[in-house]
Every structure is written in C-alpha cells, then in structure tokens.
Design a protein around this motif. Structure first.
Motif, PDB file in Angstrom:
ATOM      1  N   GLY A 165      52.967  17.251  63.878  1.00 47.15           N
ATOM      2  CA  GLY A 165      53.355  18.505  63.234  1.00 47.15           C
ATOM      3  C   GLY A 165      52.331  19.039  62.267  1.00 47.15           C
ATOM      4  N   HIS A 166      51.748  18.166  61.447  1.00 45.29           N
ATOM      5  CA  HIS A 166      50.809  18.658  60.435  1.00 45.29           C
ATOM      6  C   HIS A 166      49.515  19.172  61.068  1.00 45.29           C
ATOM      7  N   PHE A 167      49.084  18.557  62.182  1.00 48.59           N
ATOM      8  CA  PHE A 167      47.885  19.050  62.861  1.00 48.59           C
ATOM      9  C   PHE A 167      48.164  20.403  63.519  1.00 48.59           C
ATOM     10  N   ALA A 168      49.340  20.545  64.128  1.00 46.54           N
ATOM     11  CA  ALA A 168      49.710  21.820  64.743  1.00 46.54           C
ATOM     12  C   ALA A 168      49.780  22.919  63.689  1.00 46.54           C
ATOM     13  N   ALA A 169      50.387  22.605  62.552  1.00 47.06           N
ATOM     14  CA  ALA A 169      50.508  23.597  61.478  1.00 47.06           C
ATOM     15  C   ALA A 169      49.146  23.991  60.927  1.00 47.06           C
ATOM     16  N   LEU A 170      48.273  23.011  60.738  1.00 51.08           N
ATOM     17  CA  LEU A 170      46.919  23.304  60.236  1.00 51.08           C
ATOM     18  C   LEU A 170      46.157  24.172  61.232  1.00 51.08           C
ATOM     19  N   GLY A 171      46.286  23.862  62.531  1.00 48.17           N
ATOM     20  CA  GLY A 171      45.600  24.655  63.540  1.00 48.17           C
ATOM     21  C   GLY A 171      46.111  26.080  63.600  1.00 48.17           C
ATOM     22  N   GLY A 172      47.428  26.251  63.601  1.00 50.04           N
ATOM     23  CA  GLY A 172      48.007  27.583  63.636  1.00 50.04           C
ATOM     24  C   GLY A 172      47.635  28.409  62.419  1.00 50.04           C
ATOM     25  N   THR A 173      47.647  27.775  61.255  1.00 52.18           N
ATOM     26  CA  THR A 173      47.280  28.486  60.024  1.00 52.18           C
ATOM     27  C   THR A 173      45.810  28.867  60.042  1.00 52.18           C
ATOM     28  N   GLY A 174      44.960  27.976  60.550  1.00 49.52           N
ATOM     29  CA  GLY A 174      43.536  28.281  60.641  1.00 49.52           C
ATOM     30  C   GLY A 174      43.257  29.466  61.545  1.00 49.52           C
ATOM     31  N   ILE A 175      43.933  29.502  62.707  1.00 52.35           N
ATOM     32  CA  ILE A 175      43.749  30.630  63.627  1.00 52.35           C
ATOM     33  C   ILE A 175      44.236  31.928  62.995  1.00 52.35           C
ATOM     34  N   ALA A 176      45.406  31.870  62.330  1.00 53.48           N
ATOM     35  CA  ALA A 176      45.935  33.063  61.666  1.00 53.48           C
ATOM     36  C   ALA A 176      44.969  33.558  60.589  1.00 53.48           C
ATOM     37  N   PHE A 177      44.372  32.629  59.859  1.00 55.62           N
ATOM     38  CA  PHE A 177      43.413  32.977  58.800  1.00 55.62           C
ATOM     39  C   PHE A 177      42.206  33.692  59.399  1.00 55.62           C
ATOM     40  N   LEU A 178      41.660  33.164  60.490  1.00 51.99           N
ATOM     41  CA  LEU A 178      40.484  33.769  61.119  1.00 51.99           C
ATOM     42  C   LEU A 178      40.796  35.162  61.661  1.00 51.99           C
ATOM     43  N   ILE A 179      41.957  35.329  62.287  1.00 53.12           N
ATOM     44  CA  ILE A 179      42.334  36.648  62.815  1.00 53.12           C
ATOM     45  C   ILE A 179      42.527  37.640  61.669  1.00 53.12           C
ATOM     46  N   ALA A 180      43.129  37.184  60.588  1.00 52.31           N
ATOM     47  CA  ALA A 180      43.342  38.069  59.432  1.00 52.31           C
ATOM     48  C   ALA A 180      42.011  38.584  58.889  1.00 52.31           C
TER      49      ALA A 180
END
Length: 606
Positions: free
Chosen positions: A38-53
């Motif tokens: 879960g924590h790796f999935a959350a970190l990955g999703g947040t990282g992608i969202a950050f880059l798109i933002a």
C-alpha cells in the motif's frame, strides 16, 4: 504571487480528464494487477499526480509541494490520530485478557462466524461509524473479528464492505451536513434523499456479507438472521433519516442500536442447525457455555461503551464548540500554510484557503484517547502495560500511517492543482445520464480522499450546478455523490491501510483491494441506476424543500461559531459523570476477574 488554476490544460476536457485520471489509474494498476504494498502504491500515485500538476497543469513547484505536505499533515492529524487511539483500546483489551471475556460472551450468543460478522462488522461497526467515523469502525471491528479467530483477509474485507451502510451519516451526520452546506441544500432534504436510497443496500448487505464469507449455500442458511439484522437496520435508518427530529445527526446510532437489539433478541430463540467456521478452524456446534458473570462481561465491554460515550459527547455540536473555544485560549490551533494559503485561485476565481487546524481537544481521536485513559482503569492495567501497548501499537501501524499520510497528500495535490475538478467537469458533460455518473464521481472522490465528507466538499457545488443545468433537482445528484461515495470507501487506500493495520496484514493491501473492488464498483453502479430512476421514473421519491438563502445561512453559521455556549460544558460534564459511573461499576461488578499484570515489555499483536 498567486497562481490561477487551469482545469482544462489541453483545451479539450476529455483529453485533460484522461491525463488527470492517470494517477488514479496507476493506483488501480498498482494494487489490483501489480499487487504493490500500500505505501509503495500511494507513493507512486502521489508522485505521478505531483509531476502532472507541475508539468501539465503548470502549478508552481512550491505550491505543489506545499499542497502535498498539507494533505499529509491532515492525514497524520486528525485521521491517523483516530485510528491509532482506537487500536490503543483494542490492543489493551487483548493484553489484559479482557478480550477473552468478550469472545466468550459473543460465542455464548453464537459461535457461528456468519452471525458474529453480522453483530460486529455490520451492527456494531455502524454504531462506531455513526459516533466517530474516519476509519474508527474498520479499525475496531476488523481487529475484533481477527481476535475472535476470523481469517484476517475476511476480517478486513468484510468490515470494509459492511461499512457501506452507515458512512453517509458517519461522525454524527458530518457528510450530510457538509454536502448540504456546499451544495446549498437543506441538510434535512439531503438526508431524506439519501435515506430513501441507502436503506435498500442496508437491507441486503448482511446477506451479501455472509454469502461472501461462506458461499451461497451456507450463506442462505442464515437468511432469517440476515433478514432481522438488515431489515431492522434499514427500517430504522429510513425513518430516522427522514425525520426532522433525528436527521441528519442520529440515523446511524438509531439504526445500529435497533439492529443490535433485534439481532441479539432473535438469536436467543433461533440458531442455524450447524455452526459455520472457516476451513482451517476446528468444528464446534452451537453456542458456547457462558463462563463469566454479568459483571465480568460488563467490565470487558466497558471500554467500548466508554469509547462510544466519549465520541458521542464529542459529536454534540455545543460540546465540540466549547472544546474548540478552550483550545483557542491555550494556543492558536489554526495555522495558515505560509506560501499556500490564498495563493491558488480556483476555476471560479476564488482563492483557496489552506489553514491547518490542530483542534487537539475537539478532535475525535482525542475523545478516543480519553476513553483509553478510562479504559486503563477499567481493565486494571499498570502504566507500564499501557506504555508497552501504546509503543507496540505505533510500531505495528508505522506503514499504515505512512500510507494514510501519503494518500491524503495525493488527494490534496489532486484538489489544489485542479485535476479533481477536471474529472468532475468531464463527468458533468454526460448530460441526461449525469445522475448515474454523479454516483461514479462520488465513488472516485472517496477512493481519492477516503472520506465521504471530503468528496461532498470537493464535488458538492459541481453536482448542484450541473443538476440545475440539465433540469433536475440538485438534491438527486448530491445524494448520488454521497451514496456513490460510500461504495468507494471499501477500496480507498486510506481505509484499506486502516484495515491492514488492525488485522496484521500490513503489506498485503493489494489482496484486500482485489477482494473488495468488484463489490465496490457493483454497488456504485446500482446506486447510480437508482438515482437515474429517482430523476426520471420515480420523481415522487424526491423530497420537497425550500432552498436556503446562502448568505443568511452563512451568517447564521458564523454567529453560532463565534458564540461560546456554556451548554456544551454542561453536556460534557454530564457525559463525563456517566462515564465515571460506568468505570466505577465496571471495576466493582467485575472485580473478581482481575487483569494480569505486565510481566514483560514486549506486546505481540496479530
């Protein structure tokens, strides 16, 4: 310097929504297919969202970083604060041996796992949801089921699915209240619309749960108990959600108490011919012999009674306001996030506030912490034992805490960058089918944020405005948002992290996600279809109401917030007196069952 949000960076809302959905798609892929922790999935999703933002939406790097950190801070407090303190109480019950009494008291009603799931996951979980919300019911009930001997995967998943029924009125009706305020709809009207939809699910969920656990044949063996459990809950939920005397604050509490009383009473006179257990358990028949006195049983359950009383007290508005006022006199508990507060201009031209509220006294987690303090006395535990329990609980929850904080950072960057609104605008283009997709939008919102309250705050205005544009009553789409949201709760990474922390399945979040996903989307589709019927086939289901004047309502709310209400302190005193009496009675009546003293520093939990 302020930054203007652009919710359509490609000048094509469909393409913009496709890109905005990539972080969500990654989370689905990571959990369902790649089976990441879960924590790796959350970190990955947040990282992608950050880059798109930053690179697609043009959000300045500092604003993107601050909004993510702001969400992470909210994840730590108040969300993790609630979960951690709730498990303090459960783990203390296990450590002191009191949970053995609870296990026997339940087995004396029925040792059948199907019926125990009805009582704990469905009815008792709904009560905790109505009182506290924000992950507490899943933390408590999943831990209890695992402690009773349930397969941990089923303990976690069943509690997540059971939590569907009460979420809309969780924490003394907060999702309904917030949704009504944002959309400009009376909270009674929204409660009535939701209360004419969710009882259908509430009626079916108990049977659905036992079939998931035991299969069709074994599940249908206990249909009478499911009928009593779900039927009594749904009827009480319908009437309390539609009554001005009880809505929107009390439907969960009334429905859950009704269901508990009716189910326990029914099981006194009816029991399946053969008790069902998981395949890896030894077979037992019927009810277990009650090994403890009434006083001993009362003492064992007293910590959870005290917890319920404390969170109910904290949920009373005058009490909450009084606690906030007390906090203000000690220190300023509201901290504007320098560099982020009022720096993002949303699609409507309004500056977005970014104020971190450290309302330490009025937070639900603090109510649970006080319940833990009283529980130490009830259980007869030493301070050393309490310290060991607190330490080991935090160690056990370290990765769920990381996941929750990260996924809230994900939710906030999606919100502050405009990606969440992009998704909302795309859904709003569905025209006459919008009542159906309004539910899917609410489902997505809760998947992102883990909270029905948050998704109502995020999409409430959009739901109302879109409804008016297509010529239907906004209460229908707000109800769809709320009801669709409750279906997304079971797959939210935040909720799953709570469940894994409570059942010792940290790192196995993908297993729970895969288990609950199809049920989540299936329920969301049903809810969307129901709101299509309310909009176009059965308009008589829609309540009649007078839309409030927004300015007057806001002024009235401000006046209430500004007032220091001594009534709150009076109610708080009454509840503390009741809790003190419960503590004294529990120790006195159960005095012949002393808790073991702490003989070592290590406390091991499943």
């Amino acid at each position: 310097m302020t930054w203007q949000m652009n919710v359509d960076p490609f000048d094509n809302i469909g393409l913009s929504a496709l890109v905005a959905a990539l972080p969500i798609a990654f989370l689905f892929w990571a959990l369902a297919i790649k089976r990441m922790k879960g924590h790796f999935a959350a970190l990955g999703g947040t990282g992608i969202a950050f880059l798109i933002a930053v690179f697609v939406y043009g959000m300045p790097l500092d604003l993107a970083a601050l909004s993510t950190l702001y969400g992470g801070a909210f994840g730590l407090f108040p969300v993790c604060w609630i979960v951690v303190t709730a498990l303090f109480i459960y783990n203390m019950s296990v450590k002191t041996g009191q949970f053995e009494v609870i296990k026997n008291s339940l087995a004396s009603i029925s040792d059948d796992r199907r019926l125990q799931a009805l009582l704990i996951a469905f009815s008792f979980g709904a009560f905790i949801e109505g009182a506290a919300g924000f992950g507490t019911p899943v933390a408590i009930t999943a831990a209890m089921l695992a402690g009773l001997g349930f397969n941990p995967l089923y303990a976690a998943s069943i509690c997540l699915i059971a939590n569907t029924a009460p979420v809309a009125w969780g924490a003394i009706g907060i999702p309904i209240v917030v949704g009504g305020q944002v959309a400009g709809i009376p909270d009674l009207a929204l409660s009535q619309m939701v209360g004419r939809t969710l009882p259908f699910l509430s009626f079916l969920v108990p049977l659905y749960l036992v079939i998931l656990m035991a299969g069709w044949k074994k599940g249908l063996e206990v249909w009478p108990a499911c009928l009593v459990s779900g039927g009594s809950f749904a009827i009480a939920q319908y009437f309390s959600a539609n009554s001005p005397l009880t809505a929107p604050l009390l439907p969960d509490l009334i429905a859950s108490i009704t269901s508990i009383i009716c189910t326990v009473t029914f099981l006194k006179v009816w029991h399946p011919k053969e008790s069902w257990h998981f395949a890896d358990e030894p077979k037992r028949e019927g009810k277990a012999k009650l090994l403890y006195t009434g006083g001993q049983i009362f003492r064992a359950w007293a910590p959870f009674i005290i917890l319920s009383l404390f969170v109910c007290a904290w949920g009373i508005k005058p009490v909450n306001q009084a606690l906030d006022q007390i906090t203000k006199t000690v220190f300023n508990f509201a901290f504007p996030i320098a560099g982020l507060d009022q720096m993002v201009i949303d699609q409507a031209g309004k500056a977005k506030a970014a104020v971190y509220k450290f309302n330490v006294l009025s937070a639900a987690g603090t109510a649970i912490l006080f319940a833990w303090f009283f529980s130490i006395v009830v259980m007869g535990a030493s301070l050393k034992t309490a310290g060991c329990v607190a330490r080991d609980t935090l160690v056990t929850l370290k990765w769920p805490i990381v996941t929750i904080a990260t996924i809230l950072g994900f939710a906030y960057i999606m919100n502050f960058s405009g990606m969440a609104i992009t998704l909302g605008y795309a859904v709003a283009r569905t025209g006459a089918a919008f009542p159906f997709f309004a539910a899917i939008l609410g489902w997505l919102g809760v998947f992102m944020t883990g909270s029905d309250t948050s998704t109502n705050a995020l999409f409430g205005k959009l739901q109302a405005v879109t409804a008016e544009k297509i010529g239907i009553d906004p209460v229908i789409t707000m109800s769809a948002n709320t009801c669709g949201g409750v279906c997304g709760k079971m797959i939210s990474p935040q909720s799953i992290s709570v469940a894994t922390g409570a059942t010792g399945m940290v790192g196995r979040e993908s297993e729970i996600f895969r288990f609950t996903f199809k049920h989540s989307i299936g329920m969301a589709v049903v809810v969307g279809g129901m709101h299509m019927l309310w909009a176009y086939v059965f308009p008589g289901m829609v309540p009649t109401y007078v839309k409030p004047v927004a300015a007057a309502a806001a002024a009235a709310a401000g006046a209430v917030q500004a007032a220091v209400n001594p009534v709150g302190l009076m109610w708080l005193g009454i509840f503390v007196a009741i809790i003190t009496c419960v503590t004294f009675l529990a120790r006195r009546l159960g005095a012949d069952l002393e808790a073991p003293t702490a003989g070592h520093d290590e406390v091991h939990f499943h």
